[in-house]
Design a protein around this motif. Structure first.
Motif, PDB file in Angstrom:
ATOM      1  N   MET A   1      20.187   3.195  21.960  1.00 42.95           N
ATOM      2  CA  MET A   1      20.358   2.636  23.292  1.00 42.95           C
ATOM      3  C   MET A   1      19.304   3.194  24.234  1.00 42.95           C
ATOM      4  O   MET A   1      18.879   4.328  24.082  1.00 42.95           O
ATOM      5  CB  MET A   1      21.735   2.992  23.846  1.00 42.95           C
ATOM      6  N   GLU A   2      18.946   2.376  25.163  1.00 42.47           N
ATOM      7  CA  GLU A   2      18.011   2.794  26.197  1.00 42.47           C
ATOM      8  C   GLU A   2      18.753   2.872  27.522  1.00 42.47           C
ATOM      9  O   GLU A   2      19.789   2.241  27.706  1.00 42.47           O
ATOM     10  CB  GLU A   2      16.855   1.799  26.312  1.00 42.47           C
ATOM     11  N   LYS A  68      17.387  -2.937  19.440  1.00 37.80           N
ATOM     12  CA  LYS A  68      17.515  -3.659  18.188  1.00 37.80           C
ATOM     13  C   LYS A  68      18.128  -2.785  17.097  1.00 37.80           C
ATOM     14  O   LYS A  68      18.857  -3.249  16.242  1.00 37.80           O
ATOM     15  CB  LYS A  68      16.158  -4.186  17.734  1.00 37.80           C
ATOM     16  N   ASP A  69      17.857  -1.480  17.145  1.00 37.95           N
ATOM     17  CA  ASP A  69      18.394  -0.560  16.144  1.00 37.95           C
ATOM     18  C   ASP A  69      19.912  -0.482  16.217  1.00 37.95           C
ATOM     19  O   ASP A  69      20.568  -0.234  15.229  1.00 37.95           O
ATOM     20  CB  ASP A  69      17.826   0.861  16.347  1.00 37.95           C
TER      21      ASP A  69
END
Length: 73
Positions: A1-2, A68-69
């Motif tokens: 997460m960012e 995306k991960d």
């Protein structure tokens, strides 16, 4: 997460504050402001000081963005 602090920068614009004003009012280091500017993680203590200074909730200044991960297919 960012982590995204776009909401924080909008609040500062709405309150006609600069980053240096936030740094001084919240009593946080310039290094913490730099991390916020780069979208990096900071301590909960820093986030709490910012929220207290701006009289807002943590969700008002930041949000977590899935990468995306972290997406499940």
């Amino acid at each position: 997460m960012e982590v995204s602090y776009k909401k924080l920068w909008k609040i500062l614009i709405d309150k006609d504050m600069k980053k240096k004003d936030l740094q001084a009012a919240a009593g946080i280091s310039w290094a913490s402001v730099t991390k916020l500017s780069k979208g990096e993680t900071v301590s909960m203590e820093v986030l709490m000081k910012v929220c207290k200074t701006l009289n807002c909730d943590i969700g008002d200044i930041m949000e977590l963005i899935p990468t995306k991960d972290n997406e499940t297919t």
